[in-house]
Every structure is written in structure tokens, then in C-alpha cells.
Design a protein around this motif. Structure first.
Motif, mmCIF file in Angstrom:
data_model
loop_
_atom_site.group_PDB
_atom_site.id
_atom_site.type_symbol
_atom_site.label_atom_id
_atom_site.label_comp_id
_atom_site.label_asym_id
_atom_site.label_seq_id
_atom_site.Cartn_x
_atom_site.Cartn_y
_atom_site.Cartn_z
ATOM 1 N N LYS A 281 54.756 44.652 51.731
ATOM 2 C CA LYS A 281 53.395 44.889 51.452
ATOM 3 C C LYS A 281 52.881 44.444 50.160
ATOM 4 O O LYS A 281 53.568 44.298 48.977
ATOM 5 N N ALA A 282 51.456 43.905 49.915
ATOM 6 C CA ALA A 282 50.829 43.179 48.981
ATOM 7 C C ALA A 282 49.423 44.031 48.692
ATOM 8 O O ALA A 282 48.708 43.938 49.613
ATOM 9 N N ILE A 283 49.457 44.142 47.368
ATOM 10 C CA ILE A 283 47.980 44.920 46.987
ATOM 11 C C ILE A 283 47.634 44.192 45.771
ATOM 12 O O ILE A 283 48.178 44.225 44.859
ATOM 13 N N LEU A 284 46.358 43.968 45.890
ATOM 14 C CA LEU A 284 45.465 43.573 44.682
ATOM 15 C C LEU A 284 44.130 43.992 44.647
ATOM 16 O O LEU A 284 43.490 44.386 45.703
ATOM 17 N N HIS A 285 43.462 44.078 43.291
ATOM 18 C CA HIS A 285 42.257 44.421 43.292
ATOM 19 C C HIS A 285 41.493 43.574 42.561
ATOM 20 O O HIS A 285 41.926 42.870 41.513
ATOM 21 N N TYR A 286 40.441 43.022 43.164
ATOM 22 C CA TYR A 286 39.459 42.066 42.481
ATOM 23 C C TYR A 286 37.974 42.641 41.947
ATOM 24 O O TYR A 286 37.514 43.472 42.855
ATOM 25 N N ASN A 287 37.603 42.015 41.326
ATOM 26 C CA ASN A 287 35.906 42.023 41.160
ATOM 27 C C ASN A 287 35.310 40.851 40.619
ATOM 28 O O ASN A 287 36.068 39.925 40.058
ATOM 29 N N ILE A 288 34.022 40.716 41.051
ATOM 30 C CA ILE A 288 33.481 39.425 40.529
ATOM 31 C C ILE A 288 32.851 39.603 39.208
ATOM 32 O O ILE A 288 32.336 40.253 38.700
ATOM 33 N N LEU A 289 33.616 38.495 38.216
ATOM 34 C CA LEU A 289 33.191 38.652 36.776
ATOM 35 C C LEU A 289 32.005 37.793 36.615
ATOM 36 O O LEU A 289 31.003 38.032 35.767
ATOM 37 N N LYS A 290 31.848 36.639 37.326
ATOM 38 C CA LYS A 290 30.583 35.783 36.827
ATOM 39 C C LYS A 290 30.310 34.845 38.066
ATOM 40 O O LYS A 290 31.210 34.475 38.915
ATOM 41 N N LYS A 291 29.044 34.554 38.418
ATOM 42 C CA LYS A 291 28.529 33.400 39.252
ATOM 43 C C LYS A 291 28.422 32.196 38.591
ATOM 44 O O LYS A 291 27.653 32.257 37.631
ATOM 45 N N LEU A 292 29.133 31.164 38.786
ATOM 46 C CA LEU A 292 28.967 29.998 38.157
ATOM 47 C C LEU A 292 28.023 29.090 39.026
ATOM 48 O O LEU A 292 27.535 29.516 40.023
ATOM 49 N N GLU A 293 27.773 27.846 38.614
ATOM 50 C CA GLU A 293 26.824 26.826 39.276
ATOM 51 C C GLU A 293 27.182 26.577 40.563
ATOM 52 O O GLU A 293 26.345 26.986 41.688
ATOM 53 N N ARG A 294 28.429 26.574 40.999
ATOM 54 C CA ARG A 294 28.859 26.146 42.133
ATOM 55 C C ARG A 294 30.219 26.974 42.862
ATOM 56 O O ARG A 294 30.809 27.030 43.998
ATOM 57 N N TYR A 295 30.663 27.958 41.791
ATOM 58 C CA TYR A 295 31.970 28.933 42.110
ATOM 59 C C TYR A 295 31.605 30.202 41.842
ATOM 60 O O TYR A 295 30.505 30.719 41.095
ATOM 61 N N PHE A 296 32.731 30.917 42.234
ATOM 62 C CA PHE A 296 32.771 32.509 41.624
ATOM 63 C C PHE A 296 34.041 32.658 40.791
ATOM 64 O O PHE A 296 34.977 32.409 41.288
ATOM 65 N N LEU A 297 33.906 33.570 39.638
ATOM 66 C CA LEU A 297 35.027 33.551 38.977
ATOM 67 C C LEU A 297 35.201 35.085 39.238
ATOM 68 O O LEU A 297 34.524 36.147 39.117
ATOM 69 N N LEU A 298 36.610 35.339 39.699
ATOM 70 C CA LEU A 298 37.019 36.611 39.945
ATOM 71 C C LEU A 298 38.153 37.054 39.038
ATOM 72 O O LEU A 298 38.706 36.297 38.388
ATOM 73 N N GLU A 299 38.204 38.555 38.694
ATOM 74 C CA GLU A 299 39.154 39.113 37.895
ATOM 75 C C GLU A 299 40.089 39.898 38.962
ATOM 76 O O GLU A 299 39.544 40.555 39.784
ATOM 77 N N ILE A 300 41.247 39.607 38.726
ATOM 78 C CA ILE A 300 42.283 40.335 39.736
ATOM 79 C C ILE A 300 43.349 41.022 38.856
ATOM 80 O O ILE A 300 44.000 40.298 38.126
ATOM 81 N N ASP A 301 43.622 42.498 39.438
ATOM 82 C CA ASP A 301 44.851 43.078 38.833
ATOM 83 C C ASP A 301 45.716 43.204 40.222
ATOM 84 O O ASP A 301 45.314 43.602 41.250
ATOM 85 N N LEU A 302 46.952 42.872 39.912
ATOM 86 C CA LEU A 302 48.110 43.109 40.668
ATOM 87 C C LEU A 302 48.724 44.207 40.726
ATOM 88 O O LEU A 302 49.172 44.763 39.612
ATOM 89 N N GLU A 303 48.943 44.713 42.035
ATOM 90 C CA GLU A 303 49.784 46.158 41.978
ATOM 91 C C GLU A 303 51.004 45.773 42.325
ATOM 92 O O GLU A 303 51.800 46.540 42.111
ATOM 93 N N THR A 304 51.125 44.481 43.287
ATOM 94 C CA THR A 304 52.521 44.208 43.783
ATOM 95 C C THR A 304 52.540 42.757 43.184
ATOM 96 O O THR A 304 51.865 42.098 42.852
ATOM 97 N N GLY A 305 53.816 42.258 43.209
ATOM 98 C CA GLY A 305 54.173 40.879 42.540
ATOM 99 C C GLY A 305 55.170 40.095 43.756
ATOM 100 O O GLY A 305 56.101 39.937 43.661
ATOM 101 N N ARG A 306 54.341 39.469 44.806
ATOM 102 C CA ARG A 306 54.749 38.755 45.833
ATOM 103 C C ARG A 306 54.590 37.321 45.713
ATOM 104 O O ARG A 306 53.619 37.054 44.886
ATOM 105 N N HIS A 307 55.441 36.578 46.328
ATOM 106 C CA HIS A 307 55.196 34.987 46.257
ATOM 107 C C HIS A 307 53.720 34.732 46.837
ATOM 108 O O HIS A 307 53.599 35.014 47.740
ATOM 109 N N HIS A 308 53.363 33.855 45.671
ATOM 110 C CA HIS A 308 52.058 33.199 45.873
ATOM 111 C C HIS A 308 50.769 34.428 46.318
ATOM 112 O O HIS A 308 50.005 33.976 47.059
ATOM 113 N N GLN A 309 51.253 35.443 45.992
ATOM 114 C CA GLN A 309 50.426 36.596 46.484
ATOM 115 C C GLN A 309 48.740 36.463 46.356
ATOM 116 O O GLN A 309 48.219 36.707 47.284
#
Length: 229
Positions: free
Chosen positions: A138-166
Motif C-alpha cells: 500500500k502506498a499513500i501520498l498527499h499533494y497540493n498545487i503550490l504554484k502554476k508556472l508558465e508551462r508546468y505545475f509545482l506540486l508539494e507532496i507529503d509521503l505517508e509511506t516510502g515505497r520504491h519510486h512511489q
């Protein structure tokens, strides 16, 4: 982009018990089949020179970051600190916050992602499933959008589990591969071979001093990361 060596090492924090490094894209934390010098050996060489230490330098690897990612990595400087740090990380008392750059807008401003991840060692990948399957975790993460860039979106992510390449797998599973991450579906690679995933902040109670410690790792010098700050 140049990898870390004892002369350009980015030390974010150091005391008698631990040292926190801002890992560059391309650094491997621990030795692997490539035979490239791992960051752990670079840090040992740095400590040996800094403190003029004879003989071998003790250094314990507490956790890892994928080679194409950057950001804060914690090492133990004493055999007393290592098991305590290992416990903090294994019991999730150490809080890790990541920044990721993705091309498309996430379906929600903030959300929690829950998947079952199965690792495939043959090609060093993991796959996300919606339901538990044989050999998955089982893998759990939480994200929120921090910023809209010109061509991309910056996400902030908090990990609840630590899986391979999660983070890479879970974001890709909802159609948001990380910039530069060819392995998980991004269209183009980054020039430096890295991906726009950065271990931005690490917080925990110091294993010996018992005081709260919170360290922020500056992003790599890069136009996209610069736009995030």
C-alpha cells in the motif's frame, strides 16, 4: 551537471551525530552495480579531510533518494545515532516533503492518492494498482498545487509511506508524470538526465539532542526550479 565531490558538497546541516546533504541530480546515495562513487563515500572523504581523521570514517546511510532526483539526504556520523535515525524513518516520525514539477493540471487542488505498488526488479520499475495484488504494498501520498508556472505545475507532496519510486509511480498513475521522467511516461528527458523531483524539506526530532530539526534544501540551479521559488 556535475555530481557531488568532497570539494563541492552541499552541507545543509552538521553536528557530532548527523550530517544532512543536498544531493545533486546523478548522485547515487549508496554503491550500486554502476561502480560510480556513491554520495556516502564522498561524505566520508569530506569528513576525513575536514577533521583530519586518521583511518576509516564512520558513516551510516539512513535513507535513499533515486539517482535522478535531488534534495535532502540524512547520514549518521556515529553508531549511536544510526539505529535511532533508522527508527525515526521506519516509524514515519521523520516527515519528508517533496516538490515535483508536472506538465498537466492535477484533477484537484489537493488530494490524497492511495495505490498498491508492485515492484519489478528486472527493469527497476514499480507499477500502481487500484486494488491489492499479489506482492504489492500500500502506498499513500498527499499533494497540493503550490504554484502554476508558465508551462508546468509545482506540486508539494507529503509521503505517508516510502515505497520504491512511489511519487513517480503514483503521479504517473493519475496522468501526471514528473518532468523529465521518461521511465514513468514523460515525453522528453531533461538535459542533465535528472527529473524534476526534489526532496525539499525534512523534519524530525533530533535522535540525541531531542530537539526538533527542520531542514530545507535549496532547489538545483535550473530555469524551471528557479521559477518555482
Amino acid at each position: 551537471m556535475s555530481r557531488s565531490n568532497k570539494n563541492n558538497l552541499q552541507v545543509l546541516y552538521e553536528d557530532n551525530h548527523l550530517i544532512i546533504i543536498n544531493k545533486r541530480v546523478g548522485d547515487i546515495v549508496q554503491g550500486d552495480k554502476t561502480g560510480d562513487t556513491p554520495l556516502s563515500e564522498v561524505v566520508k572523504a569530506y569528513l576525513k579531510e575536514k577533521y583530519n581523521k586518521p583511518g576509516n570514517v564512520y558513516l551510516g546511510v539512513v535513507h535513499r533518494l533515486d539517482r535522478p532526483t535531488s534534495g535532502a539526504v540524512v547520514f549518521a556520523k556515529t553508531s549511536k545515532a544510526l539505529p535511532r535515525l533508522n527508527k525515526l524513518f521506519s516509524t514515519k516520525e521523520a516527515r519528508k516533503t517533496y516538490w515535483a514539477v508536472v506538465k498537466d493540471k492535477p484533477p484537484k487542488e489537493k488530494d490524497s492518492l492511495v495505490h498498491w505498488l508492485k515492484r519489478y526488479p528486472k527493469n527497476n520499475t514499480s507499477k500502481a494498482y487500484k486494488k491489492e495484488t499479489e506482492g504489492s504494498k500500500k502506498a499513500i501520498l498527499h499533494y497540493n498545487i503550490l504554484k502554476k508556472l508558465e508551462r508546468y505545475f509545482l506540486l508539494e507532496i507529503d509521503l505517508e509511506t516510502g515505497r520504491h519510486h512511489q511519487i513517480r509511480v503514483q503521479l504517473s498513475a493519475i496522468g501526471l508524470p514528473i518532468k523529465g521522467d521518461l521511465k514513468y511516461g514523460f515525453a522528453r528527458s531533461n538535459k542533465d538526465g535528472g527529473i524534476h523531483l526534489h526532496a525539499r524539506k525534512i523534519s524530525f526530532i533530533h535522535p540525541v539532542k531531542k530537539e526538533p530539526l527542520s531542514i530545507v534544501a535549496p532547489t538545483p540551479p535550473d530555469p524551471v526550479w528557479d521559477a518555482c521559488n
